[in-house]
Design an enzyme around this catalytic site. Structure first.
Site, PDB file in Angstrom:
ATOM      1  N   GLY A 252       3.726   3.931   4.916  1.00 26.48           N
ATOM      2  CA  GLY A 252       4.916   3.302   6.149  1.00 26.48           C
ATOM      3  C   GLY A 252       5.923   2.556   5.428  1.00 26.48           C
ATOM      4  O   GLY A 252       7.163   2.678   6.419  1.00 26.48           O
TER       5      GLY A 252
ATOM      6  N   PRO B 109       0.448  -1.325  -0.354  1.00 22.78           N
ATOM      7  CA  PRO B 109      -0.013   0.253  -0.098  1.00 22.78           C
ATOM      8  C   PRO B 109       1.008   1.439   0.217  1.00 22.78           C
ATOM      9  O   PRO B 109       1.928   1.307   1.034  1.00 22.78           O
ATOM     10  CB  PRO B 109      -0.839   0.036   1.041  1.00 22.78           C
TER      11      PRO B 109
ATOM     12  N   GLY C 195       7.497   2.563   2.321  1.00 20.17           N
ATOM     13  CA  GLY C 195       8.565   2.941   1.271  1.00 20.17           C
ATOM     14  C   GLY C 195       7.997   3.021   0.152  1.00 20.17           C
ATOM     15  O   GLY C 195       9.285   2.415  -0.319  1.00 20.17           O
TER      16      GLY C 195
ATOM     17  N   ASP D   9      15.248   5.699   3.607  1.00 23.50           N
ATOM     18  CA  ASP D   9      14.187   4.545   2.371  1.00 23.50           C
ATOM     19  C   ASP D   9      15.367   4.469   1.681  1.00 23.50           C
ATOM     20  O   ASP D   9      15.017   3.100   1.801  1.00 23.50           O
ATOM     21  CB  ASP D   9      12.682   5.344   2.491  1.00 23.50           C
TER      22      ASP D   9
HETATM   23  C1  MEV Z   1       9.827   8.021   6.686  1.00 27.29           C
HETATM   24  O1  MEV Z   1       9.791   6.561   6.114  1.00 27.29           O
HETATM   25  C2  MEV Z   1      10.995   8.981   7.845  1.00 27.29           C
HETATM   26  C3  MEV Z   1      11.261   9.423   7.745  1.00 27.29           C
HETATM   27  O2  MEV Z   1      12.618  10.035   8.727  1.00 27.29           O
HETATM   28  C4  MEV Z   1      11.261  10.570   6.559  1.00 27.29           C
HETATM   29  C5  MEV Z   1      12.799  10.513   5.822  1.00 27.29           C
HETATM   30  O3  MEV Z   1      13.584   9.619   7.199  1.00 27.29           O
HETATM   31  O4  MEV Z   1      13.575  10.928   5.162  1.00 27.29           O
HETATM   32  C6  MEV Z   1       9.644  10.113   8.697  1.00 27.29           C
END
Ligand code: MEV
Length: 317
Positions: A105, A101, A107, A152
């Site tokens: 979160g 999805p 990535g 990521d």
């Molecule tokens: C997003 O998956 C992780 C964050 O730390 C943003 C980033 O690292 O670019 C929120």
């Protein structure tokens, strides 16, 4: 010539948001992949399409003007930006398959970017160079999102369990966490760029309060790295719980995420926290021996999957 490459998604175990302020973080690649196939186009336009996401876009290769023919998706911008920095402009057909999805979160944007850059290198008969792809993919995320850490994109490019040091050096941690992690995700989606900007604003408004919060997250991550390397996994749960409290202090928690975090603990998780940008999106629960119980309780309210590892990062097929 036809060229296909794929790259995994990720889940962050420790250090999200703090990593944007140059602090360390730990993430693991998960067995959900983005796959990009590139062919020479038969007409004068580049097309970008995805059956999984139900979109079709046409790009004018002279000015990179994007004409959406069907559906829409923020992910197209990452593919377009990758074409801009890794291709000569000749018309291509780009096809995306995604089995995760978006905005949950996992990535997805990093995985799509890494896979696109690798498929382009392969299309141009260039051997893929993982550090170079990770670095270019990070550049693409910054262009599209405004701000991003290399976390990521590095995890998606290298695969496995990744420690990213404060100065951006990637190392692979050898530790078996198989069958112990569950990802729960809400139906509401967070916007990473907006969440990162919100944390920056809160930090700038109250640096004397927020800097120690960010420093504490960095200390948690360093401690978790030692625990993972020395196989002291019983320390991980508590470190995750503290990290969650500090993410709440950074302002990225929501009622739904909080409910899932505490439901997971009720079902026996030794630790649980927001993972990724927050504001919607997902949580990660460390639950050795309790995976089914945690999956069961999270699925009653929201969605959840077992996080199977991807030791393999980006590959060409
Ligand atoms: C997003 O998956 C992780 C964050 O730390 C943003 C980033 O690292 O670019 C929120």
């Amino acid at each position: 010539m036809n060229s296909t490459a794929s790259a995994p998604g990720k889940t962050i175990l420790f250090g999200e948001h703090a990593v944007v302020f140059g602090k360390p973080a730990i993430a693991v690649a998960v067995d959900k992949r983005a796959e990009i196939t590139i062919n020479k186009s038969q007409n004068q336009y580049t097309t970008i399409k995805s059956k999984d996401l139900d979109f079709l876009a046409e790009i004018n290769p002279d000015n990179y003007y994007l004409n959406l023919k069907k559906g829409k998706s923020g992910i197209i911008k990452y593919i377009l930006q990758s074409l801009l920095i890794n291709h000569d402009g000749s018309p291509l057909d780009v096809d995306l398959k995604l089995d995760m999805p978006i905005g949950a979160g996992l990535g997805s944007s990093a995985a799509v970017t890494v896979a696109t850059l690798a498929a382009l290198d392969n299309y141009h008969d260039k051997k893929i160079n993982i550090p170079q792809i990770a670095q270019k993919a990070h550049q693409v995320e910054i262009e599209v999102q405004g701000a991003a850490s290399p976390l990521d994109t590095a995890t998606s490019a290298y695969g496995g369990l990744i420690f990213l040091s404060g100065d951006g050096i990637v190392s692979i941690i050898k530790c078996d966490l198989e069958d112990s992690l569950v990802i729960g995700y809400t139906s509401s989606r967070g916007n990473t760029g907006e969440m990162v900007a919100g944390v920056r604003k809160r930090r700038d408004n109250n640096p004397e309060i927020m800097d120690p919060v960010i420093d504490s997250v960095a200390k948690i991550t360093e401690k978790a790295k030692k625990a993972l390397i020395n196989d002291n996994k019983n320390e991980l749960g508590e470190l995750m719980n503290i990290n969650h409290g500090l993410l709440d202090a950074m302002g990225v928690n929501t009622r739904d995420l909080s409910d899932m975090v505490y439901l997971a603990r009720t079902a026996g998780a030794s630790g649980s926290k927001i993972t990724g940008a927050g504001g919607g999106g997902s949580i990660i629960a460390y639950c050795p021996g309790k995976v089914n119980e945690v999956l069961g309780i999270l699925k009653q309210n929201e969605n959840a999957i077992k996080a199977d590892f991807a030791t393999e990062g980006v590959v060409v097929h």
